[in-house]
Design an enzyme around this catalytic site. Sequence first.
Site, PDB file in Angstrom:
ATOM      1  N   ARG A  64       0.717  -1.285  -0.006  1.00  0.00           N
ATOM      2  CA  ARG A  64       0.069   0.128  -0.047  1.00  0.00           C
ATOM      3  C   ARG A  64       0.891   1.160  -0.029  1.00  0.00           C
ATOM      4  O   ARG A  64       0.292   2.404  -0.435  1.00  0.00           O
ATOM      5  CB  ARG A  64      -1.085  -0.046   1.175  1.00  0.00           C
ATOM      6  CG  ARG A  64      -2.054  -0.798   0.694  1.00  0.00           C
ATOM      7  CD  ARG A  64      -3.051  -1.155   1.955  1.00  0.00           C
ATOM      8  NE  ARG A  64      -2.809  -1.985   2.690  1.00  0.00           N
ATOM      9  CZ  ARG A  64      -2.962  -2.520   3.860  1.00  0.00           C
ATOM     10  NH1 ARG A  64      -3.597  -1.602   4.628  1.00  0.00           N
ATOM     11  NH2 ARG A  64      -2.565  -3.454   4.581  1.00  0.00           N
ATOM     12  N   GLU A 101       5.774 -10.798  15.439  1.00  0.00           N
ATOM     13  CA  GLU A 101       5.159 -11.044  16.641  1.00  0.00           C
ATOM     14  C   GLU A 101       5.263 -12.487  16.741  1.00  0.00           C
ATOM     15  O   GLU A 101       5.689 -13.238  17.776  1.00  0.00           O
ATOM     16  CB  GLU A 101       3.546 -10.822  16.788  1.00  0.00           C
ATOM     17  CG  GLU A 101       3.148 -10.844  18.165  1.00  0.00           C
ATOM     18  CD  GLU A 101       1.730 -10.505  18.194  1.00  0.00           C
ATOM     19  OE1 GLU A 101       1.053  -9.865  17.049  1.00  0.00           O
ATOM     20  OE2 GLU A 101       1.016 -10.480  19.237  1.00  0.00           O
TER      21      GLU A 101
HETATM   22  P1  AMP Z   1       3.692  -2.404  11.455  1.00  0.00           P
HETATM   23  O1  AMP Z   1       5.002  -2.944  11.045  1.00  0.00           O
HETATM   24  O2  AMP Z   1       3.125  -2.915  12.811  1.00  0.00           O
HETATM   25  O3  AMP Z   1       4.013  -0.702  11.717  1.00  0.00           O
HETATM   26  O4  AMP Z   1       2.773  -2.452  10.389  1.00  0.00           O
HETATM   27  C1  AMP Z   1       2.767  -1.513   9.365  1.00  0.00           C
HETATM   28  C2  AMP Z   1       2.233  -2.301   8.044  1.00  0.00           C
HETATM   29  O5  AMP Z   1       0.999  -3.219   8.367  1.00  0.00           O
HETATM   30  C3  AMP Z   1       1.652  -1.308   7.149  1.00  0.00           C
HETATM   31  O6  AMP Z   1       1.912  -1.483   5.718  1.00  0.00           O
HETATM   32  C4  AMP Z   1       0.083  -1.301   7.265  1.00  0.00           C
HETATM   33  O7  AMP Z   1      -0.387  -1.358   5.971  1.00  0.00           O
HETATM   34  C5  AMP Z   1      -0.313  -2.634   7.748  1.00  0.00           C
HETATM   35  N1  AMP Z   1      -1.121  -2.569   8.907  1.00  0.00           N
HETATM   36  C6  AMP Z   1      -0.852  -2.642  10.158  1.00  0.00           C
HETATM   37  N2  AMP Z   1      -1.876  -2.329  11.155  1.00  0.00           N
HETATM   38  C7  AMP Z   1      -2.959  -2.137  10.083  1.00  0.00           C
HETATM   39  C8  AMP Z   1      -4.343  -1.921  10.444  1.00  0.00           C
HETATM   40  N3  AMP Z   1      -4.694  -1.777  11.761  1.00  0.00           N
HETATM   41  N4  AMP Z   1      -5.131  -1.374   9.448  1.00  0.00           N
HETATM   42  C9  AMP Z   1      -4.633  -1.488   8.357  1.00  0.00           C
HETATM   43  N5  AMP Z   1      -3.343  -1.882   7.880  1.00  0.00           N
HETATM   44  C10 AMP Z   1      -2.429  -2.236   8.902  1.00  0.00           C
END
Ligand code: AMP
Length: 178
Positions: A64, A101
């Site tokens: 995205r 995780e």
């Molecule tokens: P992180 O590594 O935990 O910051 O996760 C980021 C990635 O996971 C991004 O590329 C987001 O597109 C996806 N992501 C994580 N949580 C969500 C959420 N609640 N809604 C949509 N996409 C999410």
Amino acid sequence: MASQELIRKLEETIENVPDFPIPGIQFKDISPIFLNPKLYEAVIEDLVAFSKGKVDAVCGIESRGYLFGIAIAVALEVPFILIRKKGKLPPTTVSEKYDLEYGSAEIETREGQIKKGQRILIHDDLLATGGTTEAAAKLVEKQGAKVAQFSFLIGLTDLKGDKKLKKFDAEIYHILNY
Ligand code: AMP
């Protein structure tokens, strides 16, 4: 930086889907933005204003991060570099492993697309725990470039992703905070 009008419109448009893809997650679905070209344009304008004159290239995180990242790079007239999950790009690549995780993941870029000394914007749609973005920043810096900025449409503040990105000494921007 974003106008109250843009924030309000995005809040109305982005769909919150509870318990997707697993129980307990509030999934933010950005796909309705693409049904409204004027809104998409306003988002790009806002993200471009944040980065104008401050970066030499944009790195977008699969998948995205590509939806807005390429348009930002084109408007800034700078290169766009894809950061992909391992195994999707042909050799040669540079990669970075990071912990999830459960288990671990790896992201990569084509070798040579990021140039030494470049000021880089790392862009993704959403900042959650910051794990993916932190790995992307390490991947950029191990190639001799400097992460100058991070931008996102959405920051999930409770998950404290910003904290993980502090060490890169870069500007951080999210249009919306939840
Ligand atoms: P992180 O590594 O935990 O910051 O996760 C980021 C990635 O996971 C991004 O590329 C987001 O597109 C996806 N992501 C994580 N949580 C969500 C959420 N609640 N809604 C949509 N996409 C999410």
